[in-house]
Structure formats: C-alpha cells, structure tokens
Design a protein around this motif. Structure first.
Motif, PDB file in Angstrom:
ATOM      1  N   ALA A  60      -8.655  -1.599  12.629  1.00 41.72           N
ATOM      2  CA  ALA A  60      -7.984  -1.661  11.325  1.00 41.72           C
ATOM      3  C   ALA A  60      -8.994  -1.495  10.191  1.00 41.72           C
ATOM      4  O   ALA A  60      -8.726  -0.796   9.209  1.00 41.72           O
ATOM      5  CB  ALA A  60      -7.226  -2.976  11.185  1.00 41.72           C
ATOM      6  N   GLU A  61     -10.151  -2.114  10.334  1.00 39.36           N
ATOM      7  CA  GLU A  61     -11.187  -1.980   9.308  1.00 39.36           C
ATOM      8  C   GLU A  61     -11.673  -0.536   9.202  1.00 39.36           C
ATOM      9  O   GLU A  61     -12.066  -0.088   8.129  1.00 39.36           O
ATOM     10  CB  GLU A  61     -12.351  -2.918   9.603  1.00 39.36           C
ATOM     11  CG  GLU A  61     -12.004  -4.372   9.344  1.00 39.36           C
ATOM     12  CD  GLU A  61     -13.030  -5.350   9.884  1.00 39.36           C
ATOM     13  OE1 GLU A  61     -13.973  -4.934  10.590  1.00 39.36           O
ATOM     14  OE2 GLU A  61     -12.867  -6.557   9.611  1.00 39.36           O
ATOM     15  N   ALA A  62     -11.616   0.205  10.315  1.00 40.90           N
ATOM     16  CA  ALA A  62     -12.027   1.607  10.330  1.00 40.90           C
ATOM     17  C   ALA A  62     -10.892   2.539   9.903  1.00 40.90           C
ATOM     18  O   ALA A  62     -11.085   3.755   9.846  1.00 40.90           O
ATOM     19  CB  ALA A  62     -12.522   1.992  11.727  1.00 40.90           C
ATOM     20  N   GLY A  63      -9.703   1.998   9.636  1.00 41.25           N
ATOM     21  CA  GLY A  63      -8.576   2.816   9.221  1.00 41.25           C
ATOM     22  C   GLY A  63      -7.851   3.517  10.353  1.00 41.25           C
ATOM     23  O   GLY A  63      -7.031   4.398  10.116  1.00 41.25           O
ATOM     24  N   ARG A  64      -8.121   3.114  11.579  1.00 36.66           N
ATOM     25  CA  ARG A  64      -7.510   3.760  12.748  1.00 36.66           C
ATOM     26  C   ARG A  64      -6.288   3.023  13.264  1.00 36.66           C
ATOM     27  O   ARG A  64      -5.620   3.492  14.184  1.00 36.66           O
ATOM     28  CB  ARG A  64      -8.547   3.890  13.859  1.00 36.66           C
ATOM     29  CG  ARG A  64      -9.738   4.740  13.442  1.00 36.66           C
ATOM     30  CD  ARG A  64     -10.794   4.801  14.502  1.00 36.66           C
ATOM     31  NE  ARG A  64     -10.277   5.459  15.690  1.00 36.66           N
ATOM     32  CZ  ARG A  64     -10.883   5.425  16.870  1.00 36.66           C
ATOM     33  NH1 ARG A  64     -12.005   4.763  17.015  1.00 36.66           N
ATOM     34  NH2 ARG A  64     -10.356   6.051  17.903  1.00 36.66           N
ATOM     35  N   LEU A  65      -5.979   1.873  12.688  1.00 42.37           N
ATOM     36  CA  LEU A  65      -4.874   1.045  13.149  1.00 42.37           C
ATOM     37  C   LEU A  65      -4.328   0.270  11.957  1.00 42.37           C
ATOM     38  O   LEU A  65      -5.070  -0.030  11.018  1.00 42.37           O
ATOM     39  CB  LEU A  65      -5.392   0.060  14.216  1.00 42.37           C
ATOM     40  CG  LEU A  65      -4.373  -0.745  14.989  1.00 42.37           C
ATOM     41  CD1 LEU A  65      -3.638   0.156  15.975  1.00 42.37           C
ATOM     42  CD2 LEU A  65      -5.049  -1.872  15.746  1.00 42.37           C
ATOM     43  N   VAL A  66      -3.041  -0.047  12.008  1.00 43.05           N
ATOM     44  CA  VAL A  66      -2.428  -0.871  10.975  1.00 43.05           C
ATOM     45  C   VAL A  66      -1.983  -2.173  11.629  1.00 43.05           C
ATOM     46  O   VAL A  66      -1.376  -2.166  12.697  1.00 43.05           O
ATOM     47  CB  VAL A  66      -1.212  -0.169  10.329  1.00 43.05           C
ATOM     48  CG1 VAL A  66      -0.558  -1.062   9.291  1.00 43.05           C
ATOM     49  CG2 VAL A  66      -1.617   1.161   9.717  1.00 43.05           C
ATOM     50  N   LEU A  67      -2.324  -3.269  10.996  1.00 37.93           N
ATOM     51  CA  LEU A  67      -1.914  -4.590  11.461  1.00 37.93           C
ATOM     52  C   LEU A  67      -0.673  -5.004  10.684  1.00 37.93           C
ATOM     53  O   LEU A  67      -0.613  -4.818   9.466  1.00 37.93           O
ATOM     54  CB  LEU A  67      -3.033  -5.606  11.234  1.00 37.93           C
ATOM     55  CG  LEU A  67      -4.377  -5.272  11.868  1.00 37.93           C
ATOM     56  CD1 LEU A  67      -5.444  -6.238  11.379  1.00 37.93           C
ATOM     57  CD2 LEU A  67      -4.271  -5.299  13.374  1.00 37.93           C
ATOM     58  N   TYR A  68       0.302  -5.561  11.393  1.00 38.54           N
ATOM     59  CA  TYR A  68       1.547  -5.985  10.754  1.00 38.54           C
ATOM     60  C   TYR A  68       1.764  -7.471  10.983  1.00 38.54           C
ATOM     61  O   TYR A  68       1.534  -7.983  12.077  1.00 38.54           O
ATOM     62  CB  TYR A  68       2.747  -5.225  11.340  1.00 38.54           C
ATOM     63  CG  TYR A  68       2.744  -3.762  10.995  1.00 38.54           C
ATOM     64  CD1 TYR A  68       3.369  -3.316   9.844  1.00 38.54           C
ATOM     65  CD2 TYR A  68       2.117  -2.835  11.818  1.00 38.54           C
ATOM     66  CE1 TYR A  68       3.369  -1.970   9.514  1.00 38.54           C
ATOM     67  CE2 TYR A  68       2.114  -1.485  11.495  1.00 38.54           C
ATOM     68  CZ  TYR A  68       2.745  -1.063  10.345  1.00 38.54           C
ATOM     69  OH  TYR A  68       2.743   0.270  10.022  1.00 38.54           O
ATOM     70  N   ARG A  69       2.234  -8.126   9.949  1.00 33.71           N
ATOM     71  CA  ARG A  69       2.611  -9.540  10.019  1.00 33.71           C
ATOM     72  C   ARG A  69       3.957  -9.650   9.329  1.00 33.71           C
ATOM     73  O   ARG A  69       4.102  -9.223   8.176  1.00 33.71           O
ATOM     74  CB  ARG A  69       1.557 -10.390   9.308  1.00 33.71           C
ATOM     75  CG  ARG A  69       1.932 -11.835   9.153  1.00 33.71           C
ATOM     76  CD  ARG A  69       1.100 -12.724  10.066  1.00 33.71           C
ATOM     77  NE  ARG A  69       1.284 -14.110   9.677  1.00 33.71           N
ATOM     78  CZ  ARG A  69       2.036 -14.956  10.372  1.00 33.71           C
ATOM     79  NH1 ARG A  69       2.613 -14.565  11.478  1.00 33.71           N
ATOM     80  NH2 ARG A  69       2.173 -16.188   9.969  1.00 33.71           N
ATOM     81  N   LYS A  70       4.928 -10.171  10.045  1.00 31.14           N
ATOM     82  CA  LYS A  70       6.294 -10.295   9.522  1.00 31.14           C
ATOM     83  C   LYS A  70       6.814  -8.948   9.035  1.00 31.14           C
ATOM     84  O   LYS A  70       7.496  -8.845   8.016  1.00 31.14           O
ATOM     85  CB  LYS A  70       6.367 -11.339   8.416  1.00 31.14           C
ATOM     86  CG  LYS A  70       6.020 -12.735   8.916  1.00 31.14           C
ATOM     87  CD  LYS A  70       6.173 -13.771   7.829  1.00 31.14           C
ATOM     88  CE  LYS A  70       5.839 -15.146   8.407  1.00 31.14           C
ATOM     89  NZ  LYS A  70       6.003 -16.202   7.414  1.00 31.14           N
ATOM     90  N   GLY A  71       6.475  -7.883   9.774  1.00 37.20           N
ATOM     91  CA  GLY A  71       6.988  -6.550   9.488  1.00 37.20           C
ATOM     92  C   GLY A  71       6.307  -5.812   8.355  1.00 37.20           C
ATOM     93  O   GLY A  71       6.689  -4.701   8.022  1.00 37.20           O
ATOM     94  N   LYS A  72       5.276  -6.388   7.771  1.00 34.93           N
ATOM     95  CA  LYS A  72       4.590  -5.757   6.648  1.00 34.93           C
ATOM     96  C   LYS A  72       3.114  -5.578   6.970  1.00 34.93           C
ATOM     97  O   LYS A  72       2.512  -6.432   7.616  1.00 34.93           O
ATOM     98  CB  LYS A  72       4.746  -6.609   5.391  1.00 34.93           C
ATOM     99  CG  LYS A  72       6.184  -6.720   4.961  1.00 34.93           C
ATOM    100  CD  LYS A  72       6.315  -7.540   3.721  1.00 34.93           C
ATOM    101  CE  LYS A  72       7.798  -7.548   3.367  1.00 34.93           C
ATOM    102  NZ  LYS A  72       8.212  -8.652   2.607  1.00 34.93           N
ATOM    103  N   PRO A  73       2.528  -4.461   6.508  1.00 35.62           N
ATOM    104  CA  PRO A  73       1.092  -4.263   6.736  1.00 35.62           C
ATOM    105  C   PRO A  73       0.290  -5.390   6.100  1.00 35.62           C
ATOM    106  O   PRO A  73       0.637  -5.903   5.039  1.00 35.62           O
ATOM    107  CB  PRO A  73       0.795  -2.934   6.037  1.00 35.62           C
ATOM    108  CG  PRO A  73       2.110  -2.253   5.912  1.00 35.62           C
ATOM    109  CD  PRO A  73       3.132  -3.342   5.792  1.00 35.62           C
ATOM    110  N   VAL A  74      -0.779  -5.767   6.783  1.00 36.64           N
ATOM    111  CA  VAL A  74      -1.645  -6.826   6.286  1.00 36.64           C
ATOM    112  C   VAL A  74      -3.100  -6.382   6.441  1.00 36.64           C
ATOM    113  O   VAL A  74      -3.449  -5.698   7.402  1.00 36.64           O
ATOM    114  CB  VAL A  74      -1.377  -8.165   7.023  1.00 36.64           C
ATOM    115  CG1 VAL A  74      -1.681  -8.064   8.488  1.00 36.64           C
ATOM    116  CG2 VAL A  74      -2.129  -9.303   6.400  1.00 36.64           C
TER     117      VAL A  74
END
Length: 97
Positions: A60-74
């Motif tokens: 995620a820090e490298a921009g290769r993945l998106v982390l989601y919490r409660k359906g929203k990007p975090v």
C-alpha cells in the motif's frame, strides 16, 4: 513456539497478496485470511496473518495495493482493526500508479 523452516518469505507473501487480489472472478476486495490460506502449507494459516499485514502495508505504501476499512480506502498509517485488500482502480498491482 519454534520457527517453521517452511514459512513463506515476506516476498512470497507479497506476491500472494497481489495474486489473490488479481484472480479472475475475485471479489473487488479480499480478506487477509484468504491470502494467508493461499500460502499456508498446513492448517496453521493464522500464524501468517501478521506477515500478510506487514506485506499489505508495504504494498500500500508503494501504491500497489489499496487497504479498505469499513468499505472505504484508508492510508497505511491509519490502518486499525479489520481490513480488506484490493488492487488500485484500473491496476494490477505490478507498478505504482
């Protein structure tokens, strides 16, 4: 608990994250448990969850993945509790956008 010599490397865990998230027919997001189960060599997939979290944060820090919490990007720095993993919109996780 002793170290498991067949434990996957951090690089293998990151590759598994991207692989599971990009599988055809996969949901828009995947759970860390799905990734851990995909790389576990036995029934002890739970012990891989910290490795999956570390790998997901790096990606995620490298921009290769998106982390989601409660359906929203975090943002990786704000990740707490239960989360899901997804590829960036229009991306395959291979390179940073």
């Amino acid at each position: 608990m002793t170290d498991n010599p067949s434990r996957p490397s951090e690089e293998a865990v990151e590759a598994a994250i991207l692989s599971v998230a990009s599988q055809p027919g996969a949901a828009r997001t995947v759970t860390p448990e799905e990734v851990a189960r995909s790389v576990a060599t036995g029934t002890d997939w739970q012990s891989l969850l910290p490795s999956v979290r570390r790998g997901a944060l790096r990606l995620a820090e490298a921009g290769r993945l998106v982390l989601y919490r409660k359906g929203k990007p975090v943002a990786p720095a704000d990740l707490r509790g239960v989360y899901r993993l997804g590829l960036p919109p229009g991306g395959d996780g291979a390179t940073a956008p």
